[in-house]
Design a protein around this motif. Structure first.
Motif, PDB file in Angstrom:
ATOM      1  N   MET A   1       0.819  -1.213   0.000  1.00  0.00           N
ATOM      2  CA  MET A   1       0.000   0.000   0.000  1.00  0.00           C
ATOM      3  C   MET A   1       0.854   1.264   0.000  1.00  0.00           C
ATOM      4  SD  MET A   1      -3.071  -1.009  -0.144  1.00  0.00           S
ATOM      5  CE  MET A   1      -3.704   0.659  -0.008  1.00  0.00           C
ATOM      6  N   GLU A   2       2.126   1.121   0.391  1.00  0.00           N
ATOM      7  CA  GLU A   2       2.978   2.311   0.464  1.00  0.00           C
ATOM      8  C   GLU A   2       3.148   2.946  -0.914  1.00  0.00           C
ATOM      9  OE1 GLU A   2       5.194   3.932   2.904  1.00  0.00           O
ATOM     10  OE2 GLU A   2       3.542   3.245   4.136  1.00  0.00           O
ATOM     11  N   PHE A 433      -6.781  12.184   1.438  1.00  0.00           N
ATOM     12  CA  PHE A 433      -7.364  11.032   2.121  1.00  0.00           C
ATOM     13  C   PHE A 433      -8.877  11.203   2.238  1.00  0.00           C
ATOM     14  CE2 PHE A 433      -8.425   8.922   6.330  1.00  0.00           C
ATOM     15  CZ  PHE A 433      -8.458   7.638   5.800  1.00  0.00           C
ATOM     16  N   ASN A 436     -10.317  10.559  -1.201  1.00  0.00           N
ATOM     17  CA  ASN A 436     -10.184   9.130  -1.510  1.00  0.00           C
ATOM     18  C   ASN A 436     -11.231   8.336  -0.740  1.00  0.00           C
ATOM     19  OD1 ASN A 436      -6.526   9.103  -1.596  1.00  0.00           O
ATOM     20  ND2 ASN A 436      -7.998   9.453  -3.227  1.00  0.00           N
ATOM     21  N   GLN A 437     -11.430   8.710   0.529  1.00  0.00           N
ATOM     22  CA  GLN A 437     -12.351   7.952   1.367  1.00  0.00           C
ATOM     23  C   GLN A 437     -13.790   8.067   0.865  1.00  0.00           C
ATOM     24  OE1 GLN A 437     -14.946   7.599   3.698  1.00  0.00           O
ATOM     25  NE2 GLN A 437     -14.171   5.497   3.598  1.00  0.00           N
ATOM     26  N   GLY A 439     -14.398   7.805  -2.224  1.00  0.00           N
ATOM     27  CA  GLY A 439     -14.408   7.055  -3.482  1.00  0.00           C
ATOM     28  C   GLY A 439     -13.789   7.822  -4.640  1.00  0.00           C
ATOM     29  N   ILE A 440     -13.253   9.016  -4.343  1.00  0.00           N
ATOM     30  CA  ILE A 440     -12.699   9.859  -5.406  1.00  0.00           C
ATOM     31  C   ILE A 440     -11.214   9.515  -5.591  1.00  0.00           C
ATOM     32  CG2 ILE A 440     -12.259  12.246  -6.101  1.00  0.00           C
ATOM     33  CD1 ILE A 440     -14.666  13.031  -4.290  1.00  0.00           C
TER      34      ILE A 440
ATOM     35  N   SER B  45      -8.886   4.385  10.743  1.00  0.00           N
ATOM     36  CA  SER B  45      -8.042   4.762   9.604  1.00  0.00           C
ATOM     37  C   SER B  45      -7.548   3.539   8.844  1.00  0.00           C
ATOM     38  CB  SER B  45      -6.830   5.553  10.084  1.00  0.00           C
ATOM     39  OG  SER B  45      -7.230   6.805  10.563  1.00  0.00           O
ATOM     40  N   SER B  48     -10.239   2.023   6.681  1.00  0.00           N
ATOM     41  CA  SER B  48     -10.521   2.791   5.468  1.00  0.00           C
ATOM     42  C   SER B  48      -9.309   2.907   4.553  1.00  0.00           C
ATOM     43  CB  SER B  48     -11.102   4.150   5.812  1.00  0.00           C
ATOM     44  OG  SER B  48     -10.494   4.692   6.931  1.00  0.00           O
ATOM     45  N   GLY B  49      -8.131   2.505   5.026  1.00  0.00           N
ATOM     46  CA  GLY B  49      -7.015   2.352   4.098  1.00  0.00           C
ATOM     47  C   GLY B  49      -5.944   3.416   4.126  1.00  0.00           C
ATOM     48  N   ARG B  50      -5.965   4.288   5.110  1.00  0.00           N
ATOM     49  CA  ARG B  50      -4.920   5.313   5.167  1.00  0.00           C
ATOM     50  C   ARG B  50      -3.554   4.625   5.226  1.00  0.00           C
ATOM     51  NH1 ARG B  50      -4.853  11.328   7.468  1.00  0.00           N
ATOM     52  NH2 ARG B  50      -3.394  11.843   5.820  1.00  0.00           N
ATOM     53  N   ASP B  51      -2.620   5.084   4.374  1.00  0.00           N
ATOM     54  CA  ASP B  51      -1.396   4.290   4.192  1.00  0.00           C
ATOM     55  C   ASP B  51      -0.198   4.790   4.976  1.00  0.00           C
ATOM     56  OD1 ASP B  51      -0.963   6.547   2.793  1.00  0.00           O
ATOM     57  OD2 ASP B  51      -0.914   5.600   0.821  1.00  0.00           O
ATOM     58  N   ILE B  52      -0.446   5.400   6.139  1.00  0.00           N
ATOM     59  CA  ILE B  52       0.691   5.862   6.930  1.00  0.00           C
ATOM     60  C   ILE B  52       1.065   4.841   8.001  1.00  0.00           C
ATOM     61  CG2 ILE B  52       0.333   8.327   6.568  1.00  0.00           C
ATOM     62  CD1 ILE B  52      -1.173   8.434   9.217  1.00  0.00           C
ATOM     63  N   TYR B  53       0.377   3.684   7.991  1.00  0.00           N
ATOM     64  CA  TYR B  53       0.614   2.686   9.028  1.00  0.00           C
ATOM     65  C   TYR B  53       1.322   1.458   8.448  1.00  0.00           C
ATOM     66  CZ  TYR B  53      -3.058   5.463  11.197  1.00  0.00           C
ATOM     67  OH  TYR B  53      -3.789   6.497  11.698  1.00  0.00           O
ATOM     68  N   ASP B  54       2.016   0.734   9.318  1.00  0.00           N
ATOM     69  CA  ASP B  54       2.566  -0.566   8.932  1.00  0.00           C
ATOM     70  C   ASP B  54       1.666  -1.643   9.510  1.00  0.00           C
ATOM     71  OD1 ASP B  54       4.825   0.533   7.701  1.00  0.00           O
ATOM     72  OD2 ASP B  54       5.764   0.815   9.671  1.00  0.00           O
ATOM     73  N   LEU B  68      -7.094  -5.269   2.720  1.00  0.00           N
ATOM     74  CA  LEU B  68      -5.726  -4.752   2.803  1.00  0.00           C
ATOM     75  C   LEU B  68      -5.045  -4.657   1.447  1.00  0.00           C
ATOM     76  CD1 LEU B  68      -4.510  -6.444   6.115  1.00  0.00           C
ATOM     77  CD2 LEU B  68      -5.387  -4.132   5.764  1.00  0.00           C
ATOM     78  N   MET B  70      -6.658  -3.421  -1.145  1.00  0.00           N
ATOM     79  CA  MET B  70      -7.395  -2.442  -1.952  1.00  0.00           C
ATOM     80  C   MET B  70      -7.002  -1.004  -1.624  1.00  0.00           C
ATOM     81  SD  MET B  70     -11.079  -4.265  -1.546  1.00  0.00           S
ATOM     82  CE  MET B  70     -12.000  -3.398  -2.740  1.00  0.00           C
ATOM     83  N   SER B  71      -7.145  -0.134  -2.634  1.00  0.00           N
ATOM     84  CA  SER B  71      -6.858   1.282  -2.419  1.00  0.00           C
ATOM     85  C   SER B  71      -7.970   1.906  -1.568  1.00  0.00           C
ATOM     86  CB  SER B  71      -6.777   2.002  -3.762  1.00  0.00           C
ATOM     87  OG  SER B  71      -8.045   2.002  -4.377  1.00  0.00           O
ATOM     88  N   ILE B  72      -7.696   3.094  -1.076  1.00  0.00           N
ATOM     89  CA  ILE B  72      -8.679   3.794  -0.225  1.00  0.00           C
ATOM     90  C   ILE B  72      -9.979   3.998  -0.989  1.00  0.00           C
ATOM     91  CG2 ILE B  72      -9.108   5.882   1.129  1.00  0.00           C
ATOM     92  CD1 ILE B  72      -5.992   6.352   0.972  1.00  0.00           C
ATOM     93  N   GLU B  73      -9.853   4.463  -2.257  1.00  0.00           N
ATOM     94  CA  GLU B  73     -11.061   4.787  -3.008  1.00  0.00           C
ATOM     95  C   GLU B  73     -11.851   3.541  -3.388  1.00  0.00           C
ATOM     96  OE1 GLU B  73      -7.979   5.711  -3.757  1.00  0.00           O
ATOM     97  OE2 GLU B  73      -7.550   5.658  -5.905  1.00  0.00           O
ATOM     98  N   ARG B  75     -11.993   0.791  -1.565  1.00  0.00           N
ATOM     99  CA  ARG B  75     -12.687   0.391  -0.335  1.00  0.00           C
ATOM    100  C   ARG B  75     -13.966   1.215  -0.173  1.00  0.00           C
ATOM    101  NH1 ARG B  75      -7.954  -0.723   4.180  1.00  0.00           N
ATOM    102  NH2 ARG B  75      -6.327  -1.192   2.670  1.00  0.00           N
TER     103      ARG B  75
END
Lengths: 482, 249
Positions: A1-2, A433, A436-437, A439-440, B45, B48-54, B68, B70-73, B75
């Motif tokens: 995901m990074e 974010f 994106n959340q 759906g955009i 977070s 919903s997919g925020r990518d600042i976490y490990d 895990l 999928m992208s934020i959008e 999801r």
């Protein structure tokens, strides 16, 4: 995901230039390079009166002893002025009397650009003057406008039809030795639009000029002259595109606007010349002098520009506020991406009493581009009780681009008020974010945020242009993250 | 609906979630309570997919799909909605424009054409009335210059427009006075259906007087240390988090 923000930035900022095609049209060109003979050749081609030839030659001689300005925040390889064609025109078999006689290739070119030369444009209420390389190929709606006494035609045509008007106003706002590029234009200008709105007439439709550079190694030096007689009103739009080429092409235009007593002129530009490729190769060098004079009392000139194209933009649409109570406005969105460079802004010269000016500039920089605002607000001694408000905002996408602001303020009286506000911001990760959340996608989110940021300026555009400009902003920045 | 197994998450080397297990079935409302800094918002977070976490271990399955990957959008388009604790301002972008973009992007994900303008406007109207939202709100820029209450109402309005399968409300009650709280809770209750679920994250029991949960979880130090019915929330309110802390020691 990074995801590396810079990678996303690259993805989003790599939108393709849509207007990069080239049309194969038989051309009539002047020999390459610049000399007195070139100037005479152009003038002769256009069957110009002697005074105009002398005006050009005088400008050429002034240009010879001038030097290219170096104060702008831009860098480029030296321009070889002998390496350019100064005149290129689609070959005409005979004089055109109606659209059927326009080369179908040309009509097709403009259709591809989304510009209809057919009079069905009436439905959208826009009259078009189409300029390809050095000449105007077609002006629509001339007859309809003539009924109200409005003259809207190519510059060359105006020289033949209304030489006295041209002679009276040409060079009165931008003198031929105003600056290096203005002198060059004054010597070799090819074509452009001419517009005269008579006393008390409100032009019923939007007037527009569409400029297209087509031929290779050709410079485009158009000249536009707009005269709003007393109490008149006109809204004028200008659009520009060019094919994709590896070498740089020079564009040095002049636009002069004269607003007499109580007249209002609104000038909108969507500038989308080819910006060069992602490595910074090719693209148009856009050195333009645009200036209007509010000559009469209570007159108003308003510039709105959306600048997304060109490798280099050097342009400061200005207003000289000579009449008392006159108003000058400048609304600008300038987008730079990849290796584009823009040094743009405005000058508001207050001469009359109670004059008012507004400058709203929104710079958006992405990639490794450089975007500068440069502006001058001058309150002269006589310009009592005058006001200026300037707001210069910069939005940075990514961490490899640059934004600069160079405001100059000169005040020579004590009753005037000058305000200047400036901000620099980035699109935050939180904003992305959030979008994106919902759906955009990141790409759409940037388009949305950038359009929101520029809304104050975009809403100044005529409807026909606003939609195009919004799309253009998103395309120019496809993929940028802060 | 949502199944979280042994989820371990860290940020800059510090472990925040230390093995979360959670099952949410369609139609259920789950409340997650806990003291500040125990990882409640991190959980929201991460889902919903925020990518600042490990994410070091575990899985999150949503409607049979591995979230895990999928992208934020994506999801969001699959039906996950996050009501933000601190909604973000987007200057110059009207709520109408923002919602239309969101709905159409989600429709695109599902292979649908954009929603016709008339249908969209009718939907806006319906949801505004349902949530008692003033008409002019829709023309304002997203969250710009909104009061705390307006921001939270706007989150609920967006939720109503997007009609998610799983709505996560992150401290939606923070900063609300009692009237705003009622409007927000009322909105949530109106949107409850047999086939959608809610994950309500809150510090206080107050909100749960209005949004009655099926199951209450207590999150402490990165783990769910206790789950129970709505009475657990009441017990927590009475005894305070010190009670959990004492039991843990």
């Amino acid at each position: 995901m990074e995801k590396d923000p810079n990678n996303i930035l690259d993805e989003v900022t790599q939108g393709e230039y849509k207007y990069g095609f080239y049309t194969d049209i038989e051309m009539d060109t002047a020999p390459m390079g610049l000399s007195e003979d070139t100037v005479r050749f152009i003038s002769a081609k256009k069957n110009e009166p002697e005074w105009l030839l002398q005006y050009r030659l005088d400008a050429y001689r002034k240009w010879l002893v001038m030097t290219e300005p170096t104060w702008a925040h831009i860098h480029h390889a030296p321009i070889n002025y002998q390496d350019i064609f100064y005149y290129a025109a689609p070959k005409r078999k005979k004089e055109l009397t109606n659209l059927d006689e326009v080369d179908p290739e040309l009509i097709e070119t403009f259709n591809k650009l989304g510009i209809s030369l057919e009079e069905q444009k009436r439905l959208t209420g826009v009259a078009v003057d189409a300029v390809i390389d050095s000449v105007s190929v077609k002006t629509t709606f001339t007859e309809t406008l003539e009924k109200q006494g409005i003259i809207f035609c190519s510059f060359s045509e105006a020289v033949q039809k209304v030489p006295e008007l041209v002679k009276q106003y040409l060079g009165t706002v931008v003198p031929s030795d105003d600056n290096y590029f203005a002198a060059l234009n004054s010597a070799v200008f090819s074509d452009g639009s001419f517009c005269y709105i008579p006393k008390g007439v409100r032009c019923p439709i939007e007037l527009s000029t569409y400029f297209r550079i087509n031929a290779a190694n050709t410079g485009q030096f158009e000249r536009t002259l707009i005269i709003g007689d007393e109490g008149s009103y006109v809204s004028y739009m200008e659009g520009c595109t060019a094919p994709m080429r590896d070498e740089n092409q020079l564009h040095a235009a002049i636009v002069e606007i004269i607003a007499l007593k109580d007249a209002q002129v609104k000038y909108s530009t969507v500038q989308n010349w080819y910006p060069g490729n992602k490595k910074g190769e090719g693209g148009i060098y856009n050195f333009v002098t645009k200036r209007g004079i509010c000559k009469g009392n209570n007159s108003k000139i308003s510039w709105t520009q959306v600048e997304t194209g060109s490798a280099i933009t050097w342009k400061y649409p200005s207003v000289v506020l000579m009449g008392d109570n006159s108003v000058g406005e400048f609304y600008s969105v300038a987008v730079t991406n990849n290796f584009q460079q823009a040094d743009t802004g405005s000058k508001m010269i207050h001469l009359g009493k109670n004059t008012k000016s507004t400058i709203i500039s929104k710079g958006i920089s992405a990639g490794q581009s450089s975007n500068s605002y440069r502006g001058l607000v001058k309150m002269t001694k006589r310009a009592e009780n005058s006001r200026n408000f300037s707001q210069c905002d910069s939005l940075l996408l990514g961490d490899r681009c640059g934004a600069h602001t160079f405001p100059y303020i000169k005040t020579e009286n004590k009753t005037s008020i000058v305000e200047h506000e400036a901000t620099t911001s980035k699109i935050s990760d939180d904003q992305l974010f959030y979008c994106n959340q919902r759906g955009i996608s990141t790409e759409s989110a940037i388009g949305l945020i950038v359009n929101g940021y520029a809304r104050e300026v975009l809403k100044q555009l005529p409807m026909e242009f606003a939609v195009e400009a919004q799309k253009l902003l998103s395309i120019s920045l496809e993929g940028s993250v802060g | 609906m949502l199944s979280i197994k042994n989820l371990r998450v860290s940020i800059s080397g510090k472990e925040i979630l230390r093995g979360i297990n959670l099952e949410v079935k369609p139609g259920e409302v789950h409340a997650i309570m806990g003291p500040n800094g125990t990882g409640k918002s991190t959980l929201a977070s991460v889902i919903s997919g925020r990518d600042i976490y490990d994410i070091t271990e575990g899985e999150i399955i949503f409607k049979g799909k591995n979230l895990l990957e999928m992208s934020i959008e994506d999801r969001a388009s699959e039906g996950i909605f996050l009501g933000f604790q601190y909604p973000v301002e987007i200057p110059g972008v009207s709520i109408t424009n923002f919602m239309r973009t969101a709905i159409n992007e989600q429709r695109k994900y599902h292979g649908l054409d954009p929603m016709p303008a008339s249908e969209f406007l009718a939907k806006m109207e319906e949801k505004k009335q349902m949530l008692e939202i003033q008409a002019k709100l829709a023309n304002r820029s997203v969250n710009e210059g909104f009061s705390g209450g307006e921001k939270k109402k706007n989150e609920i309005f967006q939720m109503a427009m997007l009609d998610p399968d799983l709505a996560i409300l992150d401290e939606t009650d923070s900063g609300l006075d009692i009237d705003a709280l009622k409007i927000v809770a009322n909105g949530v209750n109106k949107l409850r259906k047999p086939d959608n679920s809610f994950l309500v994250i809150t510090h206080y029991q107050r909100l749960l007087d209005y949004i009655v949960p099926d199951i209450v979880h207590v999150l402490f130090d990165g783990r769910i240390v206790r789950s129970g019915g709505k009475e657990l929330a009441v017990e927590l309110e009475e005894k305070g988090y010190e009670w959990i802390k004492a039991e843990m020691d």
